[in-house]
Structure formats: structure tokens, C-alpha cells
Design an enzyme around this catalytic site. Sequence first.
Site, PDB file in Angstrom:
ATOM      1  N   SER A  73       0.842  -1.197   0.000  1.00  0.00           N
ATOM      2  CA  SER A  73       0.000   0.000   0.000  1.00  0.00           C
ATOM      3  C   SER A  73       0.874   1.242   0.000  1.00  0.00           C
ATOM      4  CB  SER A  73      -0.938   0.006   1.209  1.00  0.00           C
ATOM      5  OG  SER A  73      -0.204   0.098   2.406  1.00  0.00           O
ATOM      6  N   ASP A  74       0.328   2.290  -0.569  1.00  0.00           N
ATOM      7  CA  ASP A  74       1.009   3.577  -0.525  1.00  0.00           C
ATOM      8  C   ASP A  74      -0.027   4.665  -0.721  1.00  0.00           C
ATOM      9  OD1 ASP A  74       2.970   5.851  -1.089  1.00  0.00           O
ATOM     10  OD2 ASP A  74       4.312   4.157  -0.776  1.00  0.00           O
TER      11      ASP A  74
END
Length: 197
Positions: A73-74
Site C-alpha cells: 500500500s502507498d
Amino acid sequence: MTVPLVLASASPFRRMLMENAGLTFESRAAEIDEREIEACLEGASPDQVALALARAKALDVSRHFPGALVIGSDQTMSLGNRVYHKPKSIEEAKENLLSLSGKTHRLNSAIAFSRNNEVVWEHVAHADLTVRALSVAFVDRYLTRVGEKVFGSVGAYQLEGEGIQLFSKIDGDYFTILGLPMLPLLEKLRDLGTIDG
């Protein structure tokens, strides 16, 4: 047999979100150069940048966990096409906050699932945050009170702390704001049969 889950992150907030949801998982930080990846994405939208970083994290960690479902995730923070990064100085934090004053910026939170070095699913969720009109004097006082905490987030704020005073309106869920959209993540895990439906 249940597919093992791995979170490609060392973030205590993301680990906490998954633990609080009752998920069993391992975690391992990805070893990627985010700025180098971004440099190769000139002209990409903030969504595309967030997805590229989430994919890179999931794929990097996936090599160490054959057969596991790896969650990368980012998050990017954008105002129009401008993508912000964590401030490196109090002066930069001040400039960023004043540039957001009276405007609505967006948090673009991306998730990518990888298995056996292949991306099998990805998603981007958004939260729109409106910063009230800020005076220079207020920003100076805020930065003095908050101190080095401003270096821990792209927007130089933590909504769970004094940063909430910066806003007049927030559209988006808590999980997206923290950078891990849990509702679509859990829905996909149920679809894949990784967790109970």
C-alpha cells in the site's frame, strides 16, 4: 488451505488497522527507492504514482514469501496535479500548509495484492480534505506546538492530533486517510476466500 497474508510495510498504523480487523499476517518492510520509482513516472497522475508504489512494495516482498498473498500500500497527497512529499524542514512544512489554505486536497490511497511475484488485484480509494483559511500567525503557532511531528506526514498534520484544527471539511473514511483502505481490502480477501465470508 488458507493462503498466508503478508503486509509489505513496517508502518505501525497499517499493522494496527489489520490487527484491529482480526487479520492474521506477517509484516515485512519493502526495500524500494520510492523517489527513484516516482522519477520514472513523469507525467503520471497521483493515482498512478500511488498504485506504482503499492505494486512495487507488494512485488518486492512477494519474492520472499512464495505462495503468500502480499499486501502493498502507498498514499500520495495531491492538490490538482501537484504531488506533495514529507517536508524536510519547518519552513517547507509552513509553505506546504499555506499552499493548502482554503483549498481541498486529496489523499490517494492505493492497495496492490501480489502472489508469486504477480500483481493479482489493485485498488485506489480517495479522501478529500478541505483546509480552512489559515493565517500565517496560526500556522507559525501550530508548527511551534507540533514541532518535529510535522515531518511524519506528507501534509504536516495528524488528524488524530492538533492537525484536526486545520480543517473545515473531510470527505472520506478513516482507513483511506491513514493510507490503507480496509473496506475494499477486506471485501477482496473475502472474494478470494482468504478470510471468512
